[in-house]
Design a protein around this motif. Structure first.
Motif, PDB file in Angstrom:
ATOM      1  N   ALA A  51       0.835  -1.212   0.000  1.00 36.25           N
ATOM      2  CA  ALA A  51       0.000   0.000   0.000  1.00 36.25           C
ATOM      3  C   ALA A  51       0.869   1.262   0.000  1.00 36.25           C
ATOM      4  O   ALA A  51       0.555   2.241  -0.682  1.00 36.25           O
ATOM      5  CB  ALA A  51      -0.927  -0.005   1.206  1.00 36.25           C
ATOM      6  N   ARG A  52       1.968   1.221   0.743  1.00 35.27           N
ATOM      7  CA  ARG A  52       2.835   2.411   0.859  1.00 35.27           C
ATOM      8  C   ARG A  52       3.845   2.501  -0.271  1.00 35.27           C
ATOM      9  O   ARG A  52       4.221   3.588  -0.716  1.00 35.27           O
ATOM     10  CB  ARG A  52       3.568   2.365   2.214  1.00 35.27           C
ATOM     11  CG  ARG A  52       4.486   3.554   2.487  1.00 35.27           C
ATOM     12  CD  ARG A  52       3.708   4.853   2.537  1.00 35.27           C
ATOM     13  NE  ARG A  52       4.581   5.996   2.795  1.00 35.27           N
ATOM     14  CZ  ARG A  52       5.356   6.569   1.886  1.00 35.27           C
ATOM     15  NH1 ARG A  52       5.391   6.121   0.643  1.00 35.27           N
ATOM     16  NH2 ARG A  52       6.115   7.612   2.228  1.00 35.27           N
ATOM     17  N   PRO A  54       3.851   0.839  -3.769  1.00 32.78           N
ATOM     18  CA  PRO A  54       3.220  -0.010  -4.789  1.00 32.78           C
ATOM     19  C   PRO A  54       4.238  -0.660  -5.735  1.00 32.78           C
ATOM     20  O   PRO A  54       5.224  -0.033  -6.133  1.00 32.78           O
ATOM     21  CB  PRO A  54       2.323   0.968  -5.550  1.00 32.78           C
ATOM     22  CG  PRO A  54       2.094   2.103  -4.601  1.00 32.78           C
ATOM     23  CD  PRO A  54       3.346   2.207  -3.784  1.00 32.78           C
TER      24      PRO A  54
END
Length: 197
Positions: A51-52, A54
């Motif tokens: 998520a942080r 990609p």
């Protein structure tokens, strides 16, 4: 139970000393191994890392080259990654300490011990050290390592001389395997005696 920290700069032989301590029956928590587990296939941290950052994870876990490229040389990105990883490692360490609370002493393998002020929470610090020329030779023999990358890593770490100055115990690995193992055995005997009374 006494808790000792094991640390040393890159290429100093800390992993070899950690393995020797384990063979002597010392419970040892390896922060790096825990990170590999958390970031490996099916690792608990993969969703947060993806998520942080990609595109840095896949079926085999974290793609270390891609993640490294995203954070290496970028302090803010490195801090963002540490904010994901550190709490999970701390939780695993707490479980380890609970599991071994009946032991006389345990060792925590913490690569960036002084850099994170980790020594404040310990009963003593064991530093693994070797001559600079041997350190450089060991590190440059690693796949994908360059002289520039080595210099950058060393720059981010507390200097070896400073680590040795702040150590309670030093294991010298610039010698033979047999001599290093003898030093480890003496250390284990010493820590057992100190803890026992």
């Amino acid at each position: 139970m006494k808790v000792y920290g094991l640390t040393g700069s890159i290429g100093m032989g800390k992993s070899a000393v950690a393995a020797m301590l384990r063979r002597e029956g010392v419970p040892l928590f390896d922060a790096d191994a825990e990170v590999h587990h958390l970031q490996g296939p099916g690792g608990a941290l993969l969703p947060a890392i993806e998520a942080r950052f990609p595109g840095t994870t896949g079926p085999k876990g974290v793609d270390r080259a891609k993640l490294g490229a995203a954070v290496f040389g970028h302090p803010q990105e490195r801090k963002a990654l540490e904010a994901i990883v550190h709490p999970a490692v701390q939780a695993a360490r707490a479980r380890f300490l609970r599991r071994h609370r009946s032991r006389l002493f345990v060792v925590l393998d913490i690569p960036l011990l002084f850099e994170t002020n980790g020594q404040k929470r310990l009963d003593g610090v064991i530093v693994v050290s070797a001559p600079a020329w041997k350190q450089r030779k060991r590190v440059l023999a690693r796949p994908g390592m360059s002289a520039a990358k080595f210099r950058q890593i060393v720059h981010l770490q507390t200097p070896d001389a400073e680590k040795r100055r702040r150590a309670d115990y030093i294991i010298h690995t610039g010698t033979t395997f047999t001599d290093t193992r003898a030093q480890v055995r003496r250390l284990v005997a010493c820590l057992g005696t100190k803890t026992g009374g």
